[in-house]
Design a protein around this motif. Sequence first.
Motif, PDB file in Angstrom:
ATOM      1  N   CYS A 137       0.957  -1.123  -0.040  1.00  0.00           N
ATOM      2  CA  CYS A 137       0.116  -0.133   0.041  1.00  0.00           C
ATOM      3  C   CYS A 137       0.770   1.187  -0.020  1.00  0.00           C
ATOM      4  CB  CYS A 137      -0.773  -0.007   1.183  1.00  0.00           C
ATOM      5  SG  CYS A 137      -0.056   0.148   2.682  1.00  0.00           S
ATOM      6  N   LEU A 138       0.341   2.362  -0.382  1.00  0.00           N
ATOM      7  CA  LEU A 138       1.069   3.672  -0.517  1.00  0.00           C
ATOM      8  C   LEU A 138       0.948   4.028   1.167  1.00  0.00           C
ATOM      9  CD1 LEU A 138      -0.662   5.572  -3.262  1.00  0.00           C
ATOM     10  CD2 LEU A 138       1.491   3.778  -3.250  1.00  0.00           C
ATOM     11  N   VAL A 139      -0.095   3.940   1.904  1.00  0.00           N
ATOM     12  CA  VAL A 139       0.004   4.562   3.244  1.00  0.00           C
ATOM     13  C   VAL A 139      -0.479   3.258   4.216  1.00  0.00           C
ATOM     14  CG1 VAL A 139      -0.921   6.037   5.021  1.00  0.00           C
ATOM     15  CG2 VAL A 139      -0.474   6.693   2.665  1.00  0.00           C
ATOM     16  N   ASP A 140       0.295   3.000   5.262  1.00  0.00           N
ATOM     17  CA  ASP A 140      -0.174   1.870   6.259  1.00  0.00           C
ATOM     18  C   ASP A 140      -0.558   2.674   7.551  1.00  0.00           C
ATOM     19  OD1 ASP A 140      -0.090   0.078   8.123  1.00  0.00           O
ATOM     20  OD2 ASP A 140       1.839  -0.627   7.874  1.00  0.00           O
ATOM     21  N   ARG A 141      -1.808   2.448   7.865  1.00  0.00           N
ATOM     22  CA  ARG A 141      -2.476   3.235   8.947  1.00  0.00           C
ATOM     23  C   ARG A 141      -2.767   2.060   9.898  1.00  0.00           C
ATOM     24  NH1 ARG A 141      -7.057   7.780   7.888  1.00  0.00           N
ATOM     25  NH2 ARG A 141      -6.859   7.502  10.140  1.00  0.00           N
ATOM     26  N   THR A 142      -2.270   0.828   9.783  1.00  0.00           N
ATOM     27  CA  THR A 142      -2.762  -0.279  10.533  1.00  0.00           C
ATOM     28  C   THR A 142      -2.404   0.168  11.963  1.00  0.00           C
ATOM     29  OG1 THR A 142      -0.921  -1.574  10.178  1.00  0.00           O
ATOM     30  CG2 THR A 142      -2.970  -1.892   8.600  1.00  0.00           C
ATOM     31  N   VAL A 143      -2.831  -0.651  12.803  1.00  0.00           N
ATOM     32  CA  VAL A 143      -2.461  -0.512  14.408  1.00  0.00           C
ATOM     33  C   VAL A 143      -2.663  -2.267  14.849  1.00  0.00           C
ATOM     34  CG1 VAL A 143      -3.192  -0.048  16.668  1.00  0.00           C
ATOM     35  CG2 VAL A 143      -3.326   1.500  14.897  1.00  0.00           C
ATOM     36  N   GLY A 144      -1.845  -2.760  14.961  1.00  0.00           N
ATOM     37  CA  GLY A 144      -1.670  -4.216  15.065  1.00  0.00           C
ATOM     38  C   GLY A 144      -1.767  -5.318  13.908  1.00  0.00           C
ATOM     39  N   ASP A 145      -1.870  -6.427  14.173  1.00  0.00           N
ATOM     40  CA  ASP A 145      -1.571  -7.436  13.029  1.00  0.00           C
ATOM     41  C   ASP A 145      -3.088  -7.711  12.230  1.00  0.00           C
ATOM     42  OD1 ASP A 145      -0.707  -9.451  11.387  1.00  0.00           O
ATOM     43  OD2 ASP A 145      -0.841 -11.078  13.102  1.00  0.00           O
ATOM     44  N   ILE A 146      -2.821  -7.539  11.130  1.00  0.00           N
ATOM     45  CA  ILE A 146      -4.086  -7.796  10.169  1.00  0.00           C
ATOM     46  C   ILE A 146      -4.094  -9.153   9.551  1.00  0.00           C
ATOM     47  CG2 ILE A 146      -4.808  -5.389  10.144  1.00  0.00           C
ATOM     48  CD1 ILE A 146      -3.809  -5.597   7.066  1.00  0.00           C
ATOM     49  N   GLY A 147      -3.029 -10.001   9.733  1.00  0.00           N
ATOM     50  CA  GLY A 147      -2.987 -11.207   9.488  1.00  0.00           C
ATOM     51  C   GLY A 147      -1.953 -11.372   8.123  1.00  0.00           C
ATOM     52  N   TYR A 148      -1.712 -10.342   7.540  1.00  0.00           N
ATOM     53  CA  TYR A 148      -0.538 -10.477   6.397  1.00  0.00           C
ATOM     54  C   TYR A 148       0.377  -9.470   6.486  1.00  0.00           C
ATOM     55  CZ  TYR A 148      -4.031 -13.351   4.090  1.00  0.00           C
ATOM     56  OH  TYR A 148      -5.010 -14.335   3.874  1.00  0.00           O
ATOM     57  N   LYS A 149       1.689  -9.593   6.328  1.00  0.00           N
ATOM     58  CA  LYS A 149       2.598  -8.420   6.114  1.00  0.00           C
ATOM     59  C   LYS A 149       2.080  -7.495   5.140  1.00  0.00           C
ATOM     60  CE  LYS A 149       7.723  -7.850   6.284  1.00  0.00           C
ATOM     61  NZ  LYS A 149       7.657  -6.721   7.230  1.00  0.00           N
ATOM     62  N   VAL A 150       2.391  -6.507   5.674  1.00  0.00           N
ATOM     63  CA  VAL A 150       2.039  -4.817   5.121  1.00  0.00           C
ATOM     64  C   VAL A 150       3.756  -4.218   4.617  1.00  0.00           C
ATOM     65  CG1 VAL A 150       0.896  -2.707   5.219  1.00  0.00           C
ATOM     66  CG2 VAL A 150      -0.182  -4.597   6.124  1.00  0.00           C
ATOM     67  N   PHE A 151       3.666  -4.008   3.389  1.00  0.00           N
ATOM     68  CA  PHE A 151       4.556  -3.233   2.689  1.00  0.00           C
ATOM     69  C   PHE A 151       4.260  -1.724   2.230  1.00  0.00           C
ATOM     70  CE2 PHE A 151       5.220  -7.617   2.040  1.00  0.00           C
ATOM     71  CZ  PHE A 151       6.296  -7.786   2.468  1.00  0.00           C
ATOM     72  N   SER A 152       4.552  -0.617   2.848  1.00  0.00           N
ATOM     73  CA  SER A 152       4.019   0.585   2.495  1.00  0.00           C
ATOM     74  C   SER A 152       5.328   1.605   2.135  1.00  0.00           C
ATOM     75  CB  SER A 152       3.272   1.019   3.769  1.00  0.00           C
ATOM     76  OG  SER A 152       4.268   1.333   4.690  1.00  0.00           O
ATOM     77  N   ALA A 153       4.726   2.568   1.599  1.00  0.00           N
ATOM     78  CA  ALA A 153       5.888   3.776   1.319  1.00  0.00           C
ATOM     79  C   ALA A 153       5.619   4.526   2.399  1.00  0.00           C
ATOM     80  CB  ALA A 153       5.044   4.433  -0.038  1.00  0.00           C
ATOM     81  N   LEU A 154       4.618   4.608   3.107  1.00  0.00           N
ATOM     82  CA  LEU A 154       4.717   5.387   4.316  1.00  0.00           C
ATOM     83  C   LEU A 154       3.760   4.997   5.271  1.00  0.00           C
ATOM     84  CD1 LEU A 154       5.249   8.407   5.282  1.00  0.00           C
ATOM     85  CD2 LEU A 154       3.101   9.186   4.072  1.00  0.00           C
ATOM     86  N   LYS A 155       4.538   4.841   6.534  1.00  0.00           N
ATOM     87  CA  LYS A 155       3.864   4.491   7.760  1.00  0.00           C
ATOM     88  C   LYS A 155       3.208   5.464   8.770  1.00  0.00           C
ATOM     89  CE  LYS A 155       2.383   1.348  11.070  1.00  0.00           C
ATOM     90  NZ  LYS A 155       0.939   1.138  11.320  1.00  0.00           N
TER      91      LYS A 155
END
Length: 182
Positions: A137-155
Amino acid sequence: MINIFKETEAILEGHFLLSSGRHSNRYMQCAKVLMYPDKAEIVVKEVVEKIKDLDIDVVVGPAMGGIIVAYEIGRQLNKRAIFTEREDGVMNLRRGFEIKEGERVLIAEDVVTTGKSSLEVAEVVKECGGEVVGIACLVDRTVGDIGYKVFSALKIDLETYDPESCPLCKEGIPYIKPGSRK
């Protein structure tokens, strides 16, 4: 990265109803970045650097926010790029798109907060016999684990609220629903 989002006025302030159902005082309107191909290329390249060593057969993004992101990741990796869309409220592959048994799939999004759309796409992938290798994703706004690894340009960490406890609602400030899910 943050400068590109600021330059394109993609960081909005106010009272927003997110696609996840949560409320926030800020919203990342990635479409404002993606409307500039040169800036989209730069932001997506940041993500591609993080996933370039993954074994990926196809990139799939949910309509609307994931379409351009999936396409640009696919273009930069020279991989097939497709999208899912909702039909009667259910995420599906349409338009002749398919995921073959055993294909390794990267899910692509503009913004991931709760992962709701990504998880819907993951179900489609699994139903087709594919394997999800991660979420880009471009922007990772997650808090905690959503079940998959997230790769982002911006957290980034932006506050979100349950509708019942939203301070902006309590102040009587009407919300805007800028996302594509209606």
